[in-house]
Design a protein around this motif. Structure first.
Motif, PDB file in Angstrom:
ATOM      1  N   LEU A  90      31.064  38.276  37.597  1.00 40.55           N
ATOM      2  CA  LEU A  90      30.629  37.611  38.499  1.00 40.55           C
ATOM      3  C   LEU A  90      30.299  35.898  37.822  1.00 40.55           C
ATOM      4  N   ILE A  91      30.621  35.261  38.669  1.00 41.69           N
ATOM      5  CA  ILE A  91      30.741  33.841  38.278  1.00 41.69           C
ATOM      6  C   ILE A  91      29.254  33.214  37.670  1.00 41.69           C
ATOM      7  N   ALA A  92      28.261  33.525  38.662  1.00 41.67           N
ATOM      8  CA  ALA A  92      26.917  33.002  38.298  1.00 41.67           C
ATOM      9  C   ALA A  92      26.298  33.692  36.856  1.00 41.67           C
ATOM     10  N   THR A  93      26.761  34.772  36.503  1.00 39.71           N
ATOM     11  CA  THR A  93      26.061  35.549  35.207  1.00 39.71           C
ATOM     12  C   THR A  93      27.108  35.892  34.061  1.00 39.71           C
ATOM     13  N   GLY A  94      28.562  35.978  34.556  1.00 41.35           N
ATOM     14  CA  GLY A  94      29.316  36.551  33.779  1.00 41.35           C
ATOM     15  C   GLY A  94      29.385  37.971  33.639  1.00 41.35           C
ATOM     16  N   GLU A  95      28.643  38.541  34.321  1.00 43.12           N
ATOM     17  CA  GLU A  95      28.311  40.069  34.125  1.00 43.12           C
ATOM     18  C   GLU A  95      29.686  40.938  34.819  1.00 43.12           C
ATOM     19  N   LEU A  96      30.128  41.849  33.880  1.00 42.26           N
ATOM     20  CA  LEU A  96      31.108  42.588  34.392  1.00 42.26           C
ATOM     21  C   LEU A  96      31.136  43.354  35.408  1.00 42.26           C
ATOM     22  N   VAL A  97      32.168  43.427  36.126  1.00 44.71           N
ATOM     23  CA  VAL A  97      32.139  44.071  37.366  1.00 44.71           C
ATOM     24  C   VAL A  97      32.792  45.114  37.395  1.00 44.71           C
ATOM     25  N   SER A  98      34.063  45.138  37.108  1.00 44.23           N
ATOM     26  CA  SER A  98      35.215  46.003  36.848  1.00 44.23           C
ATOM     27  C   SER A  98      36.197  45.822  35.887  1.00 44.23           C
ATOM     28  N   SER A  99      37.292  46.662  35.711  1.00 46.18           N
ATOM     29  CA  SER A  99      38.350  46.486  34.811  1.00 46.18           C
ATOM     30  C   SER A  99      39.540  47.078  35.204  1.00 46.18           C
TER      31      SER A  99
END
Length: 548
Positions: free
Chosen positions: A386-395
Motif C-alpha cells: 500500500l502506498i499510504a502505509t507501506g503495508e505488505l499486501v501480497s507477494s
C-alpha cells in the motif's frame, strides 16, 4: 302436411348440409360439395409468412431475411441486436466499449499508449502504461541482434525506439526493428553517456565530464544535431532527462543541483543547488520539479518547475549514506513520492509535507505504481504494498530471483529473471505469459513490449487488432481514427494499408511536408518521411522538378 312446407324443409336441410361441409361420397360430391368446404376452411386459417424463421412474421420484421434481426428502433438501417446504440440514429458501433459511439469518440479504438518519454516511462517515473492487455494478442514482432553495452531501458515515441550503447545513439523503427539512424559521439565529448529521453520530435541525451559535459538534442526522425548545450559537472552520470511542456529537467552542476533548459534551444531557464549527488533524474508533476538527495542535508526538494524556486523541503534525518550516487528517480504516486535508496524505501507526503514512512529491507530497483498499490523487488521476490502505509499486501516468488526492471499496465505486471520475461495477472498473481530465453530492460512502444537483452532488442506485439481489419490497434490509435484499410482519407493515392506499411500519416497527404504527396514518393525514388532522402545537394521536391 302441405307440399310447400315439405319443399321448404328439404331446401333448409340441403343448405345445412352444405354449410357444414357435407357432400356426397361420389366423385362429384367430393370434388364439388366436399372440396368447396375444405378450401374455404384452409383459406381462413393460413399461417403468416416468416421467411427467415426467426419467429417474427415478415409483415412485422424489419429484416425479413435475417434471422438475427427484426427491429430497428432508431431507423438507422442497423438491427437493434447489432446496434450498440439502438435508440441513436447517429451511432451504431462502440469498438472500444467505452460507452461512446465511434462517430463521436475521438479515440474509437481506445486511448493510445503515450510515448515512453524518459526513465520509467513518464515524468512521474511510475513505470505504468495505462492499457488493459490480453495475452492472446501477444506475438513476436521482430528481433534485432545487437551487442549492447548496457541493458538499461531507453525511450520511445513517434514510431521510434531510442537507446544508447557504447557511445552510439540508436533510433530503431518500432514497426520493423530497422535502424533508422545511428549517431556516434566520440573523442573527448563524454565521460558518461546516459540514456536518452524523447519529446515532441526530439531526442535528448546528457553526457558527463568536466569541462566537456553537455545536453545534446537530436532530430528524432533524422538524427541531425539540433543543439549541444555545455553543463557544469564533475565527471558525473545521470539518468535520462525528464522533459515536460518544452522544458528539459536534469541533474547537474559542479557541486550538485538541478537544471531546467529550453527544449527547443537548449538555453538555460534556471538552476537550483542541491546536495552533490549524481545518478538521478528529477520527477515532474503539476507545478513541481522534485529531487531526492542525501548528505549533507538529506531531503526531498520540491521546486517550482517554472522558476526553480524551492517551495518546500521534507527532511530525511535517518538517511543512510552509500556514496555520492543516488541510483534512483523519485516516483510520484498521487500525494506521495516513493524513493528506494539502497534497500531503504521511503514515502514522502506532498500534501502534509512529511516523511510518512520508511522501510528498510532488500528492496531493489524502482517501484511501479498502479492505483493505491505499488510493486517492487524485495530480494528477488515481487511485493505489492500500500502506498499510504507501506503495508505488505501480497507477494510473488518465481522459480528464480526476479531482476529489478518492472513494467505495469492496468491488469498485468511484466518482470524478468536472468533467463525469461513474464507477465503476471495483478488481481490473482497468476503467471499468464512467458517469453523464454529473453530478459532485460523493459519499455513499451507503439503496441509492443520492448526488451533490451544481452543479445539485442526484441519487440513483442501486445495490443492486437480489435476490429480485425488488418491494421493494428496501436497504429490506428496514434491517429485517433478507425482507419479503412482500403480507403484513402487524405487523398494522396495511398490506401490505409499502404500508409501503414510505409509509416506515413494516413490523415496528411504529405507526411514529410516537402511538397510531394506520399503517393508521389511511394515509388521508392524518394522517402515520404524525409524532405531530403539522400542528404546530398537538393531536397526531394527540387530533385523531382529537375527529373520532370
Amino acid at each position: 302436411m302441405s307440399g310447400r312446407f315439405i319443399r321448404s324443409l328439404v331446401i333448409l336441410m340441403c343448405l345445412a348440409v352444405v354449410a357444414c361441409g357435407g357432400g356426397g361420397g361420389g366423385n362429384d360430391g367430393g370434388n364439388n360439395g366436399g372440396g368447396g368446404g375444405v378450401n374455404s376452411s384452409s383459406s381462413s386459417s393460413a399461417a403468416p409468412v416468416d421467411s427467415d424463421g426467426d419467429g417474427h412474421p415478415d409483415a412485422q420484421d424489419r429484416f425479413p431475411n435475417d434471422p438475427n434481426e427484426w427491429a430497428d428502433s432508431d431507423n438507422d438501417g442497423v438491427g437493434d441486436n447489432s446496434d450498440a446504440f439502438p435508440n441513436d440514429p447517429n451511432e451504431t458501433v462502440d469498438t472500444d466499449n467505452d460507452g461512446i459511439g465511434d462517430n463521436t469518440d475521438p479515440t474509437p479504438l481506445g486511448q493510445p499508449i503515450h510515448a515512453w518519454s524518459t526513465f520509467q516511462g513518464n515524468p512521474e517515473h511510475t513505470g505504468k502504461v495505462d492499457i488493459t492487455l490480453n495475452t492472446s494478442d501477444f506475438q513476436q514482432r521482430w528481433s534485432k541482434p545487437l551487442q549492447l553495452a548496457s541493458l538499461r531501458q531507453g525511450a520511445a515515441g513517434d514510431g521510434y525506439i531510442f537507446f544508447n550503447s557504447a557511445g552510439l545513439i540508436y533510433a530503431l523503427d518500432a514497426h520493423t526493428g530497422e535502424t533508422v539512424w545511428m549517431q556516434p559521439l566520440g573523442g573527448d565529448y563524454f565521460y558518461n553517456f546516459n540514456q536518452p529521453a524523447y519529446a515532441d520530435g526530439m531526442v535528448y541525451v546528457q553526457t558527463g565530464g568536466h569541462s566537456d559535459a553537455y545536453l545534446w538534442a537530436f532530430n528524432a526522425h533524422t538524427g541531425a544535431l539540433v543543439f549541444q548545450t555545455p553543463l557544469e559537472d564533475q565527471w558525473s552520470s545521470f539518468y535520462a532527462p525528464t522533459v515536460v511542456d518544452g522544458t528539459v529537467y536534469i541533474g547537474g552542476g559542479y557541486y550538485g543541483g538541478m537544471y531546467a533548459l529550453d527544449a527547443k534551444t537548449g538555453a538555460e531557464k534556471w538552476w537550483q543547488t542541491l546536495n552533490q549527488y549524481d545518478q538521478f533524474t528529477p520527477a515532474v508533476t503539476g507545478d513541481y520539479a522534485i529531487a531526492y538527495t542525501g548528505d549533507y542535508s538529506p531531503a526531498l526538494t520540491v521546486a517550482d518547475r517554472h522558476t526553480g524556486n524551492v517551495l518546500f523541503q521534507i527532511s530525511d534525518p535517518d538517511f543512510d549514506w552509500h556514496g555520492w550516487s543516488m541510483n534512483l528517480a523519485p516516483v510520484v504516486a498521487g500525494d506521495y513520492v516513493l524513493a528506494n535508496h539502497y534497500g531503504r524505501l521511503t514515502a514522502f507526503n506532498l500534501a502534509s509535507k512529511q516523511l510518512t514512512w520508511a522501510n528498510i529491507s532488500n528492496f531493489r530497483g524502482q517501484p511501479v505504481v498502479n492505483g493505491n498499490h505499488f510493486y517492487i523487488n524485495n530480494n528477488g521476490v515481487l511485493e505489492s504494498r500500500l502506498i499510504a502505509t507501506g503495508e505488505l499486501v501480497s507477494s510473488i516468488t518465481g522459480s528464480d530471483p526476479f531482476t529489478d526492471d518492472l513494467l505495469i499496465t492496468n491488469n498485468l505486471l511484466f518482470v524478468s529473471d536472468s533467463q525469461n520475461t513474464y507477465a503476471y495477472q495483478l488481481d490473482t498473481g497468476e503467471r499468464v505469459w512467458t517469453l523464454t530465453g529473453k530478459s532485460g530492460g523493459l519499455l513499451m512502444a507503439d503496441g509492443a513490449l520492448v526488451i533490451f537483452t544481452a543479445e539485442g532488442v526484441v519487440a513483442i506485439d501486445v495490443e492486437g487488432d480489435i476490429d480485425a481489419d488488418g491494421l493494428p490497434d496501436w497504429w490506428e490509435k496514434r491517429f485517433g481514427k478507425n482507419i479503412d484499410p482500403a480507403g484513402d482519407i487524405d487523398g494522396d493515392g495511398l490506401t490505409g494499408a499502404q500508409e501503414f506499411e510505409l509509416r506515413t500519416n494516413p490523415l496528411v497527404a504529405d507526411t514529410d511536408g516537402d511538397g510531394l504527396s506520399d503517393g508521389e514518393e511511394a515509388d521508392g525514388k524518394s522517402s515520404p518521411l524525409k524532405t531530403d532522402t539522400d542528404g546530398v545537394d537538393f531536397p526531394d521536391f527540387t530533385r523531382h522538378l529537375k527529373a520532370s
